[in-house]
Enzyme design. Structure first.
Site, PDB file in Angstrom:
ATOM      1  N   LYS A 271      -3.086  -5.324   2.359  1.00  0.00           N
ATOM      2  CA  LYS A 271      -2.757  -5.719   0.988  1.00  0.00           C
ATOM      3  C   LYS A 271      -1.243  -5.768   0.841  1.00  0.00           C
ATOM      4  CE  LYS A 271      -1.839  -3.265  -2.171  1.00  0.00           C
ATOM      5  NZ  LYS A 271      -0.533  -2.892  -2.789  1.00  0.00           N
TER       6      LYS A 271
ATOM      7  N   ASN B 276       6.633  -7.790 -13.201  1.00  0.00           N
ATOM      8  CA  ASN B 276       7.309  -6.516 -13.001  1.00  0.00           C
ATOM      9  C   ASN B 276       8.135  -6.002 -14.170  1.00  0.00           C
ATOM     10  OD1 ASN B 276       6.665  -5.615 -10.208  1.00  0.00           O
ATOM     11  ND2 ASN B 276       7.279  -7.722  -9.823  1.00  0.00           N
TER      12      ASN B 276
ATOM     13  N   THR C 129       4.810  -2.750  -1.108  1.00  0.00           N
ATOM     14  CA  THR C 129       3.803  -1.731  -1.091  1.00  0.00           C
ATOM     15  C   THR C 129       2.662  -2.368  -0.367  1.00  0.00           C
ATOM     16  OG1 THR C 129       4.599  -0.944  -3.024  1.00  0.00           O
ATOM     17  CG2 THR C 129       2.269  -0.566  -2.613  1.00  0.00           C
TER      18      THR C 129
ATOM     19  N   GLU D 186       4.180 -11.175  -5.127  1.00  0.00           N
ATOM     20  CA  GLU D 186       4.029 -11.259  -6.582  1.00  0.00           C
ATOM     21  C   GLU D 186       4.725 -12.502  -7.120  1.00  0.00           C
ATOM     22  OE1 GLU D 186       5.394  -7.424  -7.833  1.00  0.00           O
ATOM     23  OE2 GLU D 186       3.373  -6.574  -7.750  1.00  0.00           O
TER      24      GLU D 186
ATOM     25  N   THR E 232      -4.101  -4.715  -5.252  1.00  0.00           N
ATOM     26  CA  THR E 232      -3.493  -4.372  -6.549  1.00  0.00           C
ATOM     27  C   THR E 232      -3.111  -5.685  -7.229  1.00  0.00           C
ATOM     28  OG1 THR E 232      -1.400  -3.983  -5.405  1.00  0.00           O
ATOM     29  CG2 THR E 232      -2.702  -2.054  -5.970  1.00  0.00           C
TER      30      THR E 232
END
Ligand code: ADP
Ligand code: MG
Length: 697
Positions: free
Chosen positions: A167, A390, A178, A264, A141
């Site tokens: 991932k 985000n 996640t 991220e 993602t």
């Protein structure tokens, strides 16, 4: 990567995402023992509820995983969609649907477009093969890279393999961070033994990573074991079970570290080791508390040796739980440098430590004095990009009625406050630069990597459309070196970044610079509307040159220094809004070609054109002093740094050219990192800029 016998993988686009892969398959021709560990989030997704209820189990054949849609918090339709997808994939594989497991990751609260997955099932099944990377790509993602790990193990004299992919990269918190992970092996093992080995592996790995402290709805780690290695069945508690558990743990730690490193917005992997704790639960909690502290993470992003935040985070946990730990007696080290010991700060050299903290891995060690338990946790730094990724996540993610999920991060979609601030600031800079001239020396990594070439071309176009007049001067170091070697000219010698150039060599230099790099660059710029025109230093006598004598009378061969710049040709081109792209070859009085250092050529051209700015793109952040970026420096200070030997190699030629340009009247010279996309734009259109700015005194 060696994959276990009897397993096949595939990854395709089924239309959840516009173009990227979004559907993965793990398939075993032989029935498998299957195990799973799942998020404890009470809002967990439909595929997680489904798989958790069915595992551990025997007889499984496949897992289908999609990205782009989490199939979470979508109502009762979620579970029905899982069943439908498993049935379709089972049918395509020739196995019963209850032998297929499912996993999902992506945006929460959008119904899964199950009909797309069902329609894609035959293609998913028929494209399966040995490439595990295909499946690893399809579950990504916000991950920026695939995550793979594998080991070969020997159990009872039988060689078997374990291969896994995973991932990340946001919503990663302890209790499974996640994330999805899929572990495959050809070992024969009972479902119960596989489950306990997986649980132990997760305990030391995925349970110990944190990117942002937000537990996800979709975390799932699966293990499939098909027994095709032919070992005798591994039972709980056997020696072979210990070997399997150990290997699975090593693989899971490797994947966990990859997830933390690719968190991220992350720029660094952070590892926190806590030792000397009264028990393991406390050690684990404290390690995760440090790795998860927003203040510790922000300091690591800024390479700020603010180690007090480490003991503060520990003290906060200890105090609120009334644990028998005295953090003031602990010892703390950062990158192996002791910062606190024996109840007091060690008085560390902050500048040296700061330089070490710029490294891509940062290690924090805390030694408590209360016991023998220890734990390791992994995380990453907290950067501006985490918030950017985000802050507007669902505003930028568009689910169309047909279930396609696309990310649209054009400025239009950002919050109005951000847009106003950005546009107002940018426009005031843009108006300041209209019709001003900027010479850009294009060198370093920006010249080699395709994505950077594209962003450079894009930037030059943008500058032009903003009314600025760019002039590009390119180098060609690495390519000249390769060509020389390929043509049997041998290795070049460099003196302060200047290539010693023989009489035969200069022909190769000219061939590569003018014949190859210049034409390629012009084509690249003209793919859009740059209106670039290739110009050699010989054209219209642009760069007149004579032989350059090196420091101390050193003979550098056919290296030239510029004696005059005939800028008339450039003036004509700029008048008509063309972008000149100059190859730094000089024309001697005798008609011979000279190799001119591109940094020097750029400086002379900037002077002759009375350019407002001269920008050097290279492959370091700017001028570095003891590992620290010097963001602003005067000409006098720069001369001192050259004399002091702080500046070496290729940067010497650049620094001398910078001084020459300033002496010749160029007011501002910048040295920027060409490895960062769009650094030219960031420099021109923001106040503090990036890289190093050299000013007149
Ligand atoms: P370019 O292709 O941009 O001309 P060069 O290799 O010629 O690149 O020059 C840049 C190199 O100079 C850097 O990669 C770095 O290794 C070297 N260098 C030496 N001293 C310094 C310094 N103090 N600061 C930055 N870079 C330096
Ligand atoms: Mg150079």
């Amino acid at each position: 990567m060696r994959t276990p016998r009897g397993f096949a993988f595939s990854g395709i686009n089924c239309g959840i995402k516009a173009a990227r892969k979004d559907l993965a398959l793990v398939y075993s021709e032989a029935p498998c023992a299957a195990a799973g560990c799942f998020t404890v989030n009470a809002s967990r997704a439909a595929p997680v509820r489904d798989a958790a209820a069915r595992l551990p189990a025997g007889g499984m054949h496949a897992i289908v995983a999609n990205s782009g849609n989490a199939n979470a918090l979508v109502g009762p339709g979620g579970e029905r969609d899982v069943r439908e997808v498993c049935e379709a994939v089972g049918k395509a594989l020739g196995v019963s649907g209850d032998k297929v497991l499912a996993a999902s990751t992506g945006v929460i609260g959008v119904p899964l477009p199950a009909s797309k997955l069902v329609a894609a099932a035959p293609q998913l099944a028929s494209s399966r093969g040995g490439a595990i990377e295909q499946a690893a790509q399809a579950i990504m993602t916000t991950d920026t890279r695939v995550k793979l790990a594998s080991r070969v193990v020997t159990v009872g004299g039988v060689e078997a393999s374990i291969a896994a992919f995973a991932k990340g990269s946001g919503m990663i918190a302890p209790e499974l961070a996640t994330m999805l992970a899929f572990i495959t092996t050809d070992l024969a093992v009972t479902p119960a033994a596989l489950q306990s080995a997986l649980k132990r592996a997760c305990h030391a790995s995925f349970d110990m990573i944190t990117v942002d402290g937000d537990m996800s709805t979709n975390d799932a780690v699966f293990a499939l074991a098909n027994g095709l290695a032919g070992n005798s069945l591994i039972e709980e508690g056997s020696d072979a079970h210990a070997v399997l558990a150990e290997a699975m743990q090593v693989i899971c730690i490797e994947l966990a570290r990859q997830i933390a490193e690719d968190g991220e917005g992350a720029t660094k992997l952070v590892e926190v080791r806590v030792a000397g704790a009264p028990d393991e639960a406390i050690a684990r909690d404290l390690a995760r508390a440090v790795a998860g502290s927003s203040l510790v993470k922000s300091a690591i992003f800024g390479a700020d040796p603010n180690w007090g935040r480490v003991l503060s985070a520990i003290g906060a946990r200890v105090g609120s739980h009334r644990w028998p730990v005295d953090p003031t007696r602990a010892a703390v080290s950062v990158q192996g440098t002791s910062v606190y010991e024996g109840g007091a700060p060690t008085g560390v050299d902050a500048v040296a430590l700061r330089a070490r903290m710029r490294e891509p891995h940062v290690l924090i060690e805390v030694r408590l004095t209360e016991g023998a338990a220890s734990a390791v946790s992994w995380g990453c730094d907290l950067s501006y990009d985490y918030v950017k990724i985000n802050a507007d996540y669902t505003s930028l993610t568009h689910a169309s009625p047909d279930g396609t999920v696309a990310r649209d991060d054009r400025l239009t979609n950002y919050s109005p406050g951000f847009k106003r601030a950005l546009l107002v600031e940018a426009l005031s800079y843009i108006s300041k630069f209209t019709n001003k001239r900027a010479v850009v020396k294009y060198g370093g990594a920006a010249m080699v990597k395709d994505s950077l070439k594209a962003s450079f071309a894009n930037d030059i176009n943008l500058l032009r459309s903003a009314g600025l007049l760019p002039i590009v001067v390119h180098g060609g170091g690495p390519e000249i070196t390769h060509t020389m070697e390929a043509l049997g000219h041998g290795k070049s010698e460099f003196v302060d970044g200047v290539r010693v150039t023989g009489r035969e060599d200069v022909k190769v230099v000219e061939m590569v610079l003018t014949g190859r790099i210049n034409t390629e660059l012009v084509s690249l710029l003209n793919q859009s509307t740059a209106n670039a025109v290739g110009v050699s230093g010989k054209d219209a006598g642009l760069l007149r040159a004579r032989k350059l004598i090196g420091d101390g009378g050193r003979d550098l061969g056919m290296v030239g220094e510029v004696t005059a710049v005939n800028h008339e040709l450039l003036e004509v081109l700029l008048e008509k809004k063309y972008v000149p792209v100059v190859s730094p070859v000089g024309l001697g009085a005798d008609g011979e070609g000279y190799n001119i250092n591109a940094d020097a050529a750029a400086a002379e051209i900037a002077i002759a054109l009375r350019a407002e700015k001269l920008i050097y793109l290279t492959d370091v952040p700017g001028i570095l002093d003891n590992g620290e970026l010097v963001s602003e420096i005067s000409a006098t200070q720069l001369s001192a740094k050259i004399a002091a030997g702080v500046i070496k190699g290729g940067m010497v030629a650049k620094a001398r050219s910078v001084l020459r340009a300033i002496e010749g009247g160029v007011a501002m010279v910048h040295i920027l990192d060409g490895r960062t996309p769009h650094s030219v734009i960031a420099e021109l259109f923001t106040d503090r800029g990036v890289g190093t700015l050299v000013r007149r005194d």
